[in-house]
Design a protein around this motif. Structure first.
Motif, PDB file in Angstrom:
ATOM      1  N   ASP A   1     -13.505   2.488   7.158  1.00 23.20           N
ATOM      2  CA  ASP A   1     -13.197   3.549   8.125  1.00 23.20           C
ATOM      3  C   ASP A   1     -14.048   4.794   7.851  1.00 23.20           C
ATOM      4  O   ASP A   1     -14.396   5.533   8.776  1.00 23.20           O
ATOM      5  CB  ASP A   1     -11.703   3.913   8.047  1.00 23.20           C
ATOM      6  N   GLU A   2     -14.364   5.014   6.572  1.00 27.38           N
ATOM      7  CA  GLU A   2     -15.196   6.169   6.218  1.00 27.38           C
ATOM      8  C   GLU A   2     -16.628   5.989   6.715  1.00 27.38           C
ATOM      9  O   GLU A   2     -17.302   6.964   7.020  1.00 27.38           O
ATOM     10  CB  GLU A   2     -15.187   6.407   4.703  1.00 27.38           C
ATOM     11  N   ALA A   3     -17.080   4.743   6.790  1.00 28.34           N
ATOM     12  CA  ALA A   3     -18.416   4.480   7.351  1.00 28.34           C
ATOM     13  C   ALA A   3     -18.443   4.910   8.813  1.00 28.34           C
ATOM     14  O   ALA A   3     -19.434   5.486   9.284  1.00 28.34           O
ATOM     15  CB  ALA A   3     -18.777   3.006   7.210  1.00 28.34           C
ATOM     16  N   ALA A   4     -17.341   4.653   9.523  1.00 32.25           N
ATOM     17  CA  ALA A   4     -17.259   5.069  10.926  1.00 32.25           C
ATOM     18  C   ALA A   4     -17.326   6.589  11.033  1.00 32.25           C
ATOM     19  O   ALA A   4     -18.001   7.133  11.921  1.00 32.25           O
ATOM     20  CB  ALA A   4     -15.966   4.546  11.547  1.00 32.25           C
TER      21      ALA A   4
ATOM     22  N   ASN B   1      -9.634   5.333  10.707  1.00 33.60           N
ATOM     23  CA  ASN B   1     -10.385   5.903  11.812  1.00 33.60           C
ATOM     24  C   ASN B   1     -10.053   5.077  13.057  1.00 33.60           C
ATOM     25  O   ASN B   1     -10.440   3.916  13.147  1.00 33.60           O
ATOM     26  CB  ASN B   1     -11.887   5.857  11.522  1.00 33.60           C
ATOM     27  N   PRO B   2      -9.325   5.676  14.012  1.00 38.44           N
ATOM     28  CA  PRO B   2      -8.896   4.905  15.184  1.00 38.44           C
ATOM     29  C   PRO B   2     -10.053   4.416  16.054  1.00 38.44           C
ATOM     30  O   PRO B   2      -9.870   3.549  16.907  1.00 38.44           O
ATOM     31  CB  PRO B   2      -8.007   5.902  15.957  1.00 38.44           C
ATOM     32  N   LEU B   3     -11.244   4.956  15.843  1.00 37.64           N
ATOM     33  CA  LEU B   3     -12.410   4.560  16.641  1.00 37.64           C
ATOM     34  C   LEU B   3     -13.360   3.620  15.892  1.00 37.64           C
ATOM     35  O   LEU B   3     -14.502   3.440  16.301  1.00 37.64           O
ATOM     36  CB  LEU B   3     -13.178   5.807  17.084  1.00 37.64           C
ATOM     37  N   LEU B   4     -12.872   3.033  14.790  1.00 41.66           N
ATOM     38  CA  LEU B   4     -13.729   2.181  13.955  1.00 41.66           C
ATOM     39  C   LEU B   4     -14.466   1.122  14.769  1.00 41.66           C
ATOM     40  O   LEU B   4     -15.684   0.989  14.673  1.00 41.66           O
ATOM     41  CB  LEU B   4     -12.901   1.513  12.844  1.00 41.66           C
ATOM     42  N   TRP B   5     -13.733   0.359  15.591  1.00 42.17           N
ATOM     43  CA  TRP B   5     -14.363  -0.741  16.329  1.00 42.17           C
ATOM     44  C   TRP B   5     -15.341  -0.229  17.372  1.00 42.17           C
ATOM     45  O   TRP B   5     -16.414  -0.806  17.569  1.00 42.17           O
ATOM     46  CB  TRP B   5     -13.289  -1.625  16.974  1.00 42.17           C
TER      47      TRP B   5
ATOM     48  N   THR C   1     -17.083  16.228  20.705  1.00 36.61           N
ATOM     49  CA  THR C   1     -17.950  15.731  21.775  1.00 36.61           C
ATOM     50  C   THR C   1     -18.285  14.264  21.557  1.00 36.61           C
ATOM     51  O   THR C   1     -18.171  13.450  22.468  1.00 36.61           O
ATOM     52  CB  THR C   1     -19.260  16.553  21.846  1.00 36.61           C
ATOM     53  N   ALA C   2     -18.693  13.919  20.339  1.00 38.27           N
ATOM     54  CA  ALA C   2     -19.048  12.528  20.035  1.00 38.27           C
ATOM     55  C   ALA C   2     -17.828  11.622  20.181  1.00 38.27           C
ATOM     56  O   ALA C   2     -17.927  10.501  20.692  1.00 38.27           O
ATOM     57  CB  ALA C   2     -19.605  12.434  18.619  1.00 38.27           C
ATOM     58  N   ILE C   3     -16.667  12.107  19.743  1.00 41.04           N
ATOM     59  CA  ILE C   3     -15.432  11.308  19.843  1.00 41.04           C
ATOM     60  C   ILE C   3     -15.070  11.094  21.310  1.00 41.04           C
ATOM     61  O   ILE C   3     -14.729   9.980  21.727  1.00 41.04           O
ATOM     62  CB  ILE C   3     -14.280  11.988  19.076  1.00 41.04           C
ATOM     63  N   LYS C   4     -15.152  12.167  22.114  1.00 37.03           N
ATOM     64  CA  LYS C   4     -14.800  12.055  23.538  1.00 37.03           C
ATOM     65  C   LYS C   4     -15.743  11.099  24.272  1.00 37.03           C
ATOM     66  O   LYS C   4     -15.306  10.317  25.115  1.00 37.03           O
ATOM     67  CB  LYS C   4     -14.828  13.438  24.195  1.00 37.03           C
ATOM     68  N   VAL C   5     -17.042  11.178  23.954  1.00 34.69           N
ATOM     69  CA  VAL C   5     -18.009  10.273  24.584  1.00 34.69           C
ATOM     70  C   VAL C   5     -17.673   8.827  24.238  1.00 34.69           C
ATOM     71  O   VAL C   5     -17.671   7.945  25.104  1.00 34.69           O
ATOM     72  CB  VAL C   5     -19.460  10.617  24.144  1.00 34.69           C
TER      73      VAL C   5
END
Length: 202
Positions: A151-154, A116-120, A172-176
């Motif tokens: 990553d699955e937790a993210a 998941n590239p947004l993990l952090w 939407t959540a990813i973009k925010v």
């Protein structure tokens, strides 16, 4: 209560006293049963109230190909989330999370763990949801013997955040999240400072 639709041997659709659609689970609840048959109350283990008929239809489609263990897991995870989050969770989350868990566990068993590239960013901006999602990984392991990667937790945390946005698309959540991260990076580079992530200003 009467069966309105059999999803599998252990899961049926029905309606409650106020004519609201519900999903009823229990071992052998629908074995050799059909639409119109009475539900044996002694076999009922869990009941899901579905406020939206569209959710009921999608859940019915999903249950044709998915084990009820994932619906059960979703139920437990959502009960945990409801007990800790202050906002109301969208009903569609039952479907989204059940579907996600099914695919994530199948992928993991096939040796595929997606990053998941947004993990952090998710860990940083949605701390409460991420902590719930980490506990969800423990629940998954306890019920299935499969330990999913962090990553699955993210991803699970994003489902919780997205549910808060009244069922809007996950994008939407990813973009925010990406937008907030980009803004913080601009502030860091412009002022050449490191930000205290635990501060009120942050």
């Amino acid at each position: 209560m009467k069966i309105t639709k059999v999803l599998n041997n252990n899961v049926v659709m029905s309606k409650d006293e106020s004519n609201q659609e519900i999903v009823v689970m229990g071992k052998g609840l629908a074995f050799q049963k059909k639409t119109g048959d009475a539900i044996e109350s002694s076999k009922v283990e869990k009941t899901f109230v579905l406020e939206n008929s569209n959710v009921a239809k999608k859940l019915a489609e999903l249950m044709k190909e998915t084990s009820e263990i994932y619906l059960d897991l979703s139920y437990k995870i959502l009960e945990l989330a409801k007990s800790q989050l202050t906002y109301k969770l969208d009903n569609y989350l039952y479907v989204a999370l059940t579907d996600h868990l099914s695919f994530a566990i199948t992928r993991h068993k096939n040796g595929i763990d997606l990053k998941n590239p947004l993990l952090w960013e998710i860990r940083r901006y949605y701390k409460q949801e991420f902590q719930i999602a980490l506990k969800a990984l423990d629940m998954v392991e306890e019920d299935t013997g499969v330990r999913l990667v962090e990553d699955e937790a993210a991803s699970i945390a994003l489902h919780l955040v997205n549910s808060q946005l009244s069922g809007e698309n996950m994008d939407t959540a990813i973009k925010v999240t990406e937008l907030v991260n980009n803004i913080l990076n601009i502030v860091r580079y412009y002022f050449k400072i490191e930000l205290d992530e635990d501060s009120i200003n942050y």
